[in-house]
Design an enzyme around this catalytic site. Structure first.
Site, short mmCIF file in Angstrom:
data_model
loop_
_atom_site.label_atom_id
_atom_site.label_comp_id
_atom_site.label_asym_id
_atom_site.label_seq_id
_atom_site.Cartn_x
_atom_site.Cartn_y
_atom_site.Cartn_z
N ARG A 75 0.85 -1.05 -0.03
CA ARG A 75 0.06 -0.13 0.15
C ARG A 75 0.78 1.24 0.03
NH1 ARG A 75 -0.41 -3.23 4.42
NH2 ARG A 75 0.04 -2.13 6.50
N GLU B 298 -5.74 -0.81 6.06
CA GLU B 298 -4.71 -2.02 6.09
C GLU B 298 -3.65 -1.73 7.21
OE1 GLU B 298 -4.02 -5.33 2.79
OE2 GLU B 298 -2.68 -3.66 2.52
N HIS C 275 -25.26 15.51 -2.27
CA HIS C 275 -26.79 15.05 -2.61
C HIS C 275 -27.02 13.54 -2.28
CE1 HIS C 275 -27.24 18.62 -4.65
NE2 HIS C 275 -26.00 18.77 -4.99
N LYS D 297 -7.44 -16.19 2.86
CA LYS D 297 -6.88 -16.48 1.72
C LYS D 297 -6.61 -18.02 1.78
CE LYS D 297 -3.68 -12.37 0.60
NZ LYS D 297 -2.31 -11.88 0.54
#
Ligand code: F6P
Length: 535
Positions: free
Chosen positions: A264, A349, A380, A500
């Protein structure tokens, strides 16, 4: 941390803080006291629920947490990611050529620049048309295959910097293992003009490897099955040369990075190859220079004038003292439409942890939930809840003085909404004001805005590659600051592993010809059986 005198003081302040209306009324100079500027970003945090004493206490907490020495340790290359025994050196990715940063005694800066130079050379060859596909056609389509950090940064940067991109080429991004993602991304592309960048730090990620195999089949089917075509249509970005060659991509066509770059935190590594292909090497270097500028501000500025430090401390303030569970990120620039999604991985994360560095359970809440949409669209949609709902949602407004597409009055209308929203959130509208407008008594309570809802405004001149770099580094360093205050490891991600592993177990149970002997819980077993029947 919770036993610090500053923490106790903050706890009692939280109970007795005046309304923002009163704080502003009592101090005409309030805005200037809570505004800072650095590295091209103007940061107004005056519409937050705080006094000078609150800020002082938060800064005390930063000192008590050892933030200064932890910043130094990160920039020096100490192995602060203790659960993976790794340095955390995304800052080295944007260090100038003249810098020297050592990991295990080896200066990594020359390696960083060697990769950047190779990326630039490759990008120039593709962009100029010198790099040709298998049949001799120039590359018109670039498809990045990756997920998580190998996708969100590239997508966000491509969208954010589209104004600077090569408009003669098509850029697509495939991440999801859902076949629809690949099918839709490639349905109108000519394989002979398409380059795939397989981006994966580990080169083992299920989604990416599955999409990469499908891409190879798609390419070979389109080019008559000659497997030598792969060399001209596939490049890889990874830290894992062995797996790259096992997949069939020549490591001459691989761009590397290092285990000290978290997924990341990698959009400015070779993972940014698609970004460089889109905007060109010079703009990519501007992006890196912007990152570096904010890095240096964070590393050197005193905490009381340090933008990411203050931003991170405010996040802790709302998270731990007000029980605010989320933070809304509201970019008032259409080009930043994927920025909230990018920030979700960066923040959640990193700081979605419940165990301290010492291995004990945390005693405060940690990472808040980040979410958002560009303004004015969100106004909106969900702003109703931010203005009048029962939850406190601190907001970050991100805005630019100049539009990259100046059209008539658009920019003034856009910016008027930024200022109006923060004003409405802070000051609201009292019952007396509503009644004075002649609102019928039965309606009046519905039209009251409590106000006292906090927001930050980040204002920059315009969205350039350098500004984007500064903005991303700003959030990276804010996340770091928050992690230090919570004494957690912001650089591992063990929480993604269990799912995973379980998926790997379930795959054969879905694919087996014979009825599998299922040993899950009754819910999972029955869902698997139902799916097998339905498929
Ligand atoms: O599953 C989470 C994760 O490991 C992220 O941290 C990472 O960015 C993503 O998967 C992709 O990983 P890779 O680049 O190794 O394919």
């Amino acid at each position: 941390m919770t036993t610090q005198p500053a923490w106790q003081s903050l706890q009692s302040q939280r109970e007795s803080l005046p309304h923002l209306r009163d704080l502003f009324a009592a101090d005409p100079a309030r805005a200037e006291k809570f505004q800072r500027e650095a590295a091209g970003l103007f940061f107004d945090f005056s519409k937050n629920l705080l006094t000078a004493e609150t800020l002082a206490n938060l800064l005390d907490l930063a000192e008590a947490a050892g933030l200064r020495s932890k910043i130094d340790a990160m920039f020096r290359g100490d192995k602060i990611n203790i659960t993976e025994n790794r340095a955390v050196l995304h800052t080295a990715l944007r260090a100038p050529r003249t810098a020297s940063i050592k990991v295990d005694g080896v200066d990594v800066v020359p390696e960083v620049h060697a990769v950047l130079d190779r990326m630039a050379d490759f990008s120039n060859r593709v962009r100029s048309g010198e790099w040709k596909g298998h049949t001799g056609k120039i590359i018109r389509n670039i498809v990045n295959i990756g997920i998580g950090g190998s996708d969100l940064g590239p997508v966000m940067a491509y969208e954010a910097l589209r104004h600077y991109s090569d408009r003669t080429r098509i850029f697509r991004f495939v991440s999801n293992v859902d076949g629809t993602d690949f099918a839709e991304a490639t349905r109108d592309l000519d394989p002979s003009e398409t380059l795939f960048i397989v981006s994966s730090k580990t080169f083992t990620t299920l989604e990416t490897m599955t999409n990469a195999s499908t891409a190879r089949e798609w390419l070979l089917a389109g080019l008559g099955g000659d497997s030598s075509a792969v060399a001209k249509h596939f490049v890889a970005v990874s830290t894992n040369a062995e797996k790259v060659s096992a997949f069939g991509i020549d490591t001459a066509n691989m761009f590397g990075f290092w285990d000290w770059v978290g997924g990341r935190y990698s959009m400015d590594s070779a993972i940014g190859l698609s970004t460089m292909l889109a905007i060109g090497p010079d703009h990519f270097r501007d992006l890196l220079a912007g990152f570096h500028e904010m890095d240096e501000h964070f590393r050197t500025a005193p905490f009381e004038s340090n933008l990411p430090v203050i931003h991170g401390l405010l996040a802790v303030w709302y998270n731990d003292f007000f029980g605010a569970q989320t933070v809304a990120v509201l970019p008032y620039d259409q080009y930043l439409k994927r920025f909230p999604a990018y920030l979700q991985q960066l923040t959640m994360e990193s700081n979605g942890k419940s165990t301290t560095l010492a291995g004990t359970p945390v005693d405060t809440d940690t990472g808040p939930i980040y979410w958002g949409e560009p303004g004015t669209n969100g106004q909106h949609s969900f702003y109703q809840l931010i203005h009048q709902g029962t939850r406190l949602i601190p907001c970050d407004f991100i805005a630019f003085a100049h539009s990259l597409n100046p059209l008539g009055r658009h920019q003034d209308l856009l910016m008027s909404n930024v200022f109006a929203q923060t004003e409405a959130l802070a000051f609201g509208k009292t019952l007396a004001q509503v009644e004075a407008e002649g609102t019928p008594a039965a309606l009046a309570p519905h039209r009251v805005f409590e106000g006292n809802r906090p927001s930050n405004v980040l204002l920059a001149d315009k969205l350039t590659p350098a500004t984007l770099g500064r903005l991303v580094s700003f959030y990276e360093m804010s996340v770091f600051t928050q992690g230090v205050l919570w004494n957690i490891n912001s650089f591992d991600q063990w929480g993604v592993e269990l799912g995973k592993v379980l998926a790997q177990r379930i795959i054969p149970e879905l694919e087996s010809a014979g009825e599998p002997d299922l040993k899950h819980d009754s819910s999972t077993n029955s869902l698997i059986r139902r799916y097998r029947k339905m498929k």
